[in-house]
Structure formats: structure tokens, C-alpha cells
Design a protein around this motif. Structure first.
Motif, short mmCIF file in Angstrom:
data_model
loop_
_atom_site.label_atom_id
_atom_site.label_comp_id
_atom_site.label_asym_id
_atom_site.label_seq_id
_atom_site.Cartn_x
_atom_site.Cartn_y
_atom_site.Cartn_z
N MET A 1 -1.58 3.54 -0.21
CA MET A 1 -1.50 2.12 -0.56
C MET A 1 -0.55 1.93 -1.75
O MET A 1 -0.45 2.78 -2.61
N ARG A 2 0.05 0.80 -1.77
CA ARG A 2 0.98 0.46 -2.83
C ARG A 2 0.37 -0.57 -3.76
O ARG A 2 -0.44 -1.39 -3.34
N HIS A 3 0.83 -0.53 -4.99
CA HIS A 3 0.45 -1.52 -5.98
C HIS A 3 1.74 -2.19 -6.46
O HIS A 3 2.70 -1.51 -6.79
N VAL A 4 1.73 -3.52 -6.49
CA VAL A 4 2.91 -4.27 -6.88
C VAL A 4 2.61 -5.00 -8.20
O VAL A 4 1.56 -5.62 -8.36
N TYR A 5 3.57 -4.89 -9.10
CA TYR A 5 3.48 -5.54 -10.41
C TYR A 5 4.71 -6.42 -10.56
O TYR A 5 5.83 -5.98 -10.33
N VAL A 6 4.49 -7.67 -10.94
CA VAL A 6 5.58 -8.62 -11.15
C VAL A 6 5.46 -9.12 -12.58
O VAL A 6 4.41 -9.62 -12.98
N TYR A 7 6.53 -8.94 -13.35
CA TYR A 7 6.48 -9.41 -14.74
C TYR A 7 7.68 -10.30 -15.03
O TYR A 7 8.72 -10.23 -14.39
N HIS A 32 -2.95 -10.74 1.54
CA HIS A 32 -2.04 -9.61 1.70
C HIS A 32 -2.45 -8.41 0.84
O HIS A 32 -1.77 -7.38 0.87
N CYS A 33 -3.55 -8.55 0.09
CA CYS A 33 -3.95 -7.52 -0.87
C CYS A 33 -5.33 -6.97 -0.54
O CYS A 33 -6.18 -7.68 0.00
N GLY A 34 -5.55 -5.71 -0.90
CA GLY A 34 -6.86 -5.10 -0.71
C GLY A 34 -7.84 -5.50 -1.79
O GLY A 34 -9.05 -5.38 -1.61
N GLN A 35 -7.33 -5.96 -2.93
CA GLN A 35 -8.16 -6.44 -4.05
C GLN A 35 -7.58 -7.77 -4.52
O GLN A 35 -6.41 -8.05 -4.31
N ASP A 55 -3.35 -2.52 -3.58
CA ASP A 55 -3.66 -2.08 -2.21
C ASP A 55 -2.90 -2.88 -1.16
O ASP A 55 -3.48 -3.49 -0.26
N ILE A 56 -1.58 -2.82 -1.26
CA ILE A 56 -0.70 -3.50 -0.31
C ILE A 56 -0.41 -2.53 0.84
O ILE A 56 0.16 -1.46 0.64
N ALA A 57 -0.80 -2.91 2.04
CA ALA A 57 -0.59 -2.04 3.20
C ALA A 57 0.82 -2.17 3.76
O ALA A 57 1.44 -1.19 4.14
N ASP A 58 1.35 -3.38 3.84
CA ASP A 58 2.66 -3.64 4.42
C ASP A 58 3.55 -4.28 3.36
O ASP A 58 3.51 -5.51 3.16
N LEU A 59 4.35 -3.46 2.70
CA LEU A 59 5.16 -3.95 1.58
C LEU A 59 6.18 -4.99 2.04
O LEU A 59 6.41 -5.98 1.35
N GLY A 60 6.80 -4.79 3.20
CA GLY A 60 7.79 -5.74 3.69
C GLY A 60 7.19 -7.12 3.92
O GLY A 60 7.75 -8.13 3.49
N ALA A 61 6.05 -7.17 4.61
CA ALA A 61 5.38 -8.45 4.86
C ALA A 61 4.93 -9.08 3.55
O ALA A 61 5.01 -10.30 3.37
N PHE A 62 4.46 -8.25 2.64
CA PHE A 62 4.01 -8.75 1.34
C PHE A 62 5.16 -9.40 0.59
O PHE A 62 5.04 -10.53 0.10
N THR A 63 6.29 -8.69 0.46
CA THR A 63 7.41 -9.25 -0.31
C THR A 63 7.98 -10.50 0.35
O THR A 63 8.37 -11.44 -0.35
N ASP A 64 8.01 -10.53 1.69
CA ASP A 64 8.46 -11.75 2.37
C ASP A 64 7.54 -12.92 2.03
O ASP A 64 8.01 -14.02 1.70
N ALA A 65 6.24 -12.70 2.10
CA ALA A 65 5.26 -13.76 1.79
C ALA A 65 5.35 -14.17 0.33
O ALA A 65 5.27 -15.36 0.01
N PHE A 88 4.43 0.68 -7.04
CA PHE A 88 3.98 2.03 -7.36
C PHE A 88 3.00 2.51 -6.28
O PHE A 88 2.30 1.71 -5.68
N ALA A 89 2.98 3.81 -6.07
CA ALA A 89 2.03 4.44 -5.15
C ALA A 89 1.54 5.73 -5.78
O ALA A 89 2.20 6.29 -6.66
N LEU A 90 0.40 6.21 -5.33
CA LEU A 90 -0.12 7.48 -5.82
C LEU A 90 0.76 8.62 -5.32
O LEU A 90 1.30 8.54 -4.21
N PRO A 91 0.91 9.68 -6.11
CA PRO A 91 1.71 10.82 -5.65
C PRO A 91 1.16 11.33 -4.31
O PRO A 91 -0.05 11.41 -4.10
#
Length: 97
Positions: A1-7, A32-35, A55-65, A88-91
Motif C-alpha cells: 500500500m502507498r501513502h500520499v502526502y501533499v504539502y 480512495h483511501c484505506g484510512q 493505504d492507497i491501492a490504485d495510485l493512478g486512480a487516486f491522483t486522477d481523482a 511513500f511505500a514500505l520497503p
């Protein structure tokens, strides 16, 4: 899962407008988020804000939305400069970006 941060920085004179629009943005992005997404302010600079999307499953769909929602809510009206998105994602997670 990915985590997105916007600042970004807001225009302090537009803080009330920014609060209402970013809260609407977070509500629009919640499916679009798991939390639940959150809005934060920098501890030593209240004009620097961050949105967290976990907890973003589909980064492309998330960024489009996210881009469509930001445009629909005219988030540029109160941002001083630009919004910066980082993912960011876990190693070891398959990024598939």
C-alpha cells in the motif's frame, strides 16, 4: 500500500476558505483511501499545511481523482505557490508505479 502526502502553504488571509475546501476535498477523497484522510498544520508555521492519504491501492486512480477534486473545489484560490505530492511505500512493497 502507498501513502500520499501533499504539502503546501496557504495564504493566511484565506484560512477559513482553505479549511472548508480542504475538508471537502478530504471527504471527496476518503473512498480512495484505506484510512480517513487528515489535514494538518506545521507546528512552527500555521500557514504550511499537509494532507495525508493512507493505504492507497490504485495510485493512478487516486491522483486522477485528487486532481479533479482540487480543480472542482478551486484549491488554487488559497494556496500560496504550489501543492507538492509525495508518495511513500514500505520497503519491499511492489510499487508498480
Amino acid at each position: 500500500m502507498r501513502h500520499v502526502y501533499v504539502y503546501y502553504r496557504i495564504d493566511p488571509a484565506q484560512a477559513t476558505l482553505a479549511c472548508s475546501r480542504i475538508d471537502a476535498l478530504l471527504a471527496a477523497m476518503a473512498p480512495h483511501c484505506g484510512q480517513s484522510p487528515q489535514r494538518m498544520q506545521r507546528c512552527d508555521d500555521a500557514s504550511t499545511w499537509m494532507e495525508t492519504y493512507l493505504d492507497i491501492a490504485d495510485l493512478g486512480a487516486f491522483t486522477d481523482a485528487l486532481n479533479m477534486s482540487c480543480e472542482a473545489l478551486d484549491c488554487a484560490a488559497f494556496v500560496a505557490g504550489e501543492r507538492h505530492l509525495e508518495c511513500f511505500a514500505l520497503p519491499g512493497d511492489a510499487l508498480g508505479i
